[in-house]
Scaffold this active site. Structure first.
Site, short mmCIF file in Angstrom:
data_model
loop_
_atom_site.label_atom_id
_atom_site.label_comp_id
_atom_site.label_asym_id
_atom_site.label_seq_id
_atom_site.Cartn_x
_atom_site.Cartn_y
_atom_site.Cartn_z
N ALA A 37 14.71 55.22 -32.24
CA ALA A 37 15.28 54.35 -31.08
C ALA A 37 15.84 53.06 -31.46
O ALA A 37 15.17 52.18 -31.64
CB ALA A 37 14.12 54.13 -30.09
N PHE A 78 20.55 57.07 -25.57
CA PHE A 78 21.17 58.02 -26.41
C PHE A 78 20.27 58.25 -27.49
O PHE A 78 20.85 58.49 -28.56
CB PHE A 78 22.50 57.45 -27.11
CG PHE A 78 23.51 56.83 -26.05
CD1 PHE A 78 23.52 57.37 -24.84
CD2 PHE A 78 24.11 55.67 -26.22
CE1 PHE A 78 24.36 56.79 -23.83
CE2 PHE A 78 25.00 55.29 -25.33
CZ PHE A 78 25.28 55.64 -24.23
N THR A 119 18.55 60.75 -29.84
CA THR A 119 18.42 62.27 -30.38
C THR A 119 17.00 62.68 -30.15
O THR A 119 16.25 61.94 -30.64
CB THR A 119 19.18 62.55 -31.44
OG1 THR A 119 20.43 61.91 -31.27
CG2 THR A 119 19.16 64.03 -31.75
N GLU A 172 21.97 58.47 -43.46
CA GLU A 172 22.31 58.86 -42.18
C GLU A 172 24.04 59.09 -42.17
O GLU A 172 24.14 60.14 -41.48
CB GLU A 172 22.07 58.01 -41.04
CG GLU A 172 22.45 58.21 -39.75
CD GLU A 172 22.21 57.34 -38.78
OE1 GLU A 172 22.62 57.38 -37.67
OE2 GLU A 172 21.49 56.36 -38.99
N ARG A 188 45.74 88.18 -33.86
CA ARG A 188 46.20 87.83 -32.39
C ARG A 188 47.88 88.23 -32.65
O ARG A 188 48.43 87.50 -33.79
CB ARG A 188 45.93 86.71 -31.98
CG ARG A 188 46.61 86.29 -30.58
CD ARG A 188 45.96 86.97 -29.73
NE ARG A 188 46.48 86.27 -28.40
CZ ARG A 188 46.18 86.88 -27.25
NH1 ARG A 188 45.29 87.69 -26.92
NH2 ARG A 188 46.67 86.26 -26.08
N GLY A 247 45.26 78.94 -28.63
CA GLY A 247 45.76 79.10 -27.17
C GLY A 247 44.77 79.06 -26.03
O GLY A 247 43.91 78.27 -26.21
N GLY A 286 25.82 57.00 -35.54
CA GLY A 286 25.98 56.45 -36.89
C GLY A 286 26.68 55.35 -37.54
O GLY A 286 26.76 55.06 -38.52
N THR A 337 30.55 53.89 -35.44
CA THR A 337 31.79 54.11 -35.09
C THR A 337 32.80 54.11 -36.23
O THR A 337 32.54 53.18 -37.41
CB THR A 337 32.41 53.26 -33.79
OG1 THR A 337 32.47 51.80 -34.35
CG2 THR A 337 31.49 53.36 -32.63
#
Length: 385
Positions: A127, A159, A161, A245, A271, A342, A366, A368
């Protein structure tokens, strides 16, 4: 280009990880994404299969395997199977939480937490981030005040995890309001400590199944024995562990980019449009050529960083380079892959759709991209100071 990176033991471990994901994760993954929570039984299965806690010493229930290439294998297989939410939680446990306890913990702390974490019985979180403080770790407001044999913890984190499932949470708190970066310490808060509560389970753009939560600490009495590392050295401890990390994110990024490229390569030659495979159009071939070249070049750099990590030679600047470049590459590659799919690329039933929404956080958490560039830029400038 042949990749001379893995040895026979790594290839054998890949078979183990692939079989585990096929048996224990893939059949349940769609439900977990819908429920926005991965079953704890998956963690227990991961512990039994040797997917968790590889680097934990044997006396504490782990495998004592410090070669990070084994973690790379697991990360690559998660990307290939498009089960990123599961992998993200495991990455937090193995690449962030466990190293803090392994490197900083006392013998008593290791005995108390490591065996359960290696077995998947205990789930860990860290945290750091607060509602008003993101990349600026020195600006945290969560406080820990000494009271007899305890520390009294107050504050809020967001935030986080593994926030909902977490049994062991490393909390970054300010222990001296006047000491700046030297007034930060790390504490381990355990499930059911009075005053510790979970806030919202956050509804994210991607990584739906990976639980992310707000955590609240209201006069939580944390025993002095739960101080992790040295009082006042929390910021230093964080800086020491951030390279691992960030390498975890870099490895995940290039693995996701490669998996997305391979799904797309196969798709465009299956495709058809205007009477021939999409892959026969020059624009498609140019796009494939660009993606493959960038992935292979980036893979070479990330592999070198992993070997440096194994040797104890990876510094924060090189980890920052790998993290920002690989995560930005991941975004570019996956966006191109969606375009080549697509309309089907916008469907969540296709793995490329999942990869698209899951990838966006990579350039943010981790540290920016902007923070990574600042770290590198400061290093360059320091040579002229």
């Amino acid at each position: 280009m042949k990749r001379h990176f893995y040895e026979d033991d790594h290839h054998a471990y890949r078979d183990t990880v692939r079989e585990f994901l096929s048996r224990e994760v893939e059949p349940h993954y769609e439900r977990w994404e819908s429920e926005r929570l991965i079953d704890r039984s998956a963690w227990l299965a991961a512990g039994k299969s040797g997917i968790l806690g590889l680097a934990v010493p044997e006396q504490y229930g782990g495998s004592d395997v410090v070669d990070y290439r084994f973690r790379c294998v697991a990360i690559e297989e998660v990307a290939r199977s498009a089960t990123t939410s599961f992998g993200s939680g495991i990455n937090t446990q193995d690449d962030i939480v466990l190293p803090y306890i392994t490197h900083l913990g006392t013998v008593e702390q290791k005995q108390r937490w490591l065996p359960g974490m290696a077995a998947g019985e205990l789930i860990g979180a860290i945290a750091m981030t607060e509602p008003g403080t993101g990349s600026d770790l020195q600006g945290i407001k969560t406080t820990a005040v000494r009271s007899d044999d305890d520390w009294v913890l107050n504050g809020q984190k967001t935030f986080i995890t593994n926030g909902i499932h977490s049994d062991v949470v490393i909390v970054v708190a300010r222990t001296d309001p006047n000491a700046g970066s030297k007034g930060i310490s790390l504490f381990v808060v355990e499930r059911d400590m009075p005053g510790f509560s979970r806030g919202r389970k956050l509804h994210k753009v991607g990584l739906a199944g990976q639980d992310t939560a707000e955590l609240v600490f209201e006069d939580v009495r944390v025993p002095a024995a739960n101080l992790l590392g040295t009082e006042g050295a929390g910021f230093v401890h964080l800086m020491e562990n951030l390279p691992l990390e960030r390498m975890s994110i870099a490895v995940s990024a290039v693995a996701s980019a490669r998996a997305s490229y391979e799904w797309t390569r196969d798709y465009v030659f299956e495709r058809k449009a205007f009477g021939r495979p999409i892959g026969d159009f020059q624009n498609t071939r140019f796009a494939l050529a660009e993606m493959l070249t960038e992935i292979e070049v980036t893979q070479s750099h990330v592999d070198r960083c992993v070997l440096a990590l194994n040797a104890g030679e990876l510094n924060a600047v090189d980890a920052a380079k790998a993290k920002w470049w690989a995560s930005e590459l991941q975004k570019r590659v996956i966006d191109t892959c969606v375009q080549l799919h697509g309309g089907y690329g916008f469907m969540m039933e296709y793995p490329i759709g999942r990869a698209f929404v899951d990838s966006r956080i990579q350039t943010i958490y981790g540290g920016t991209t902007e923070i990574m560039k600042e770290i590198i830029g400061r290093d360059i400038a320091s040579q002229f100071a």
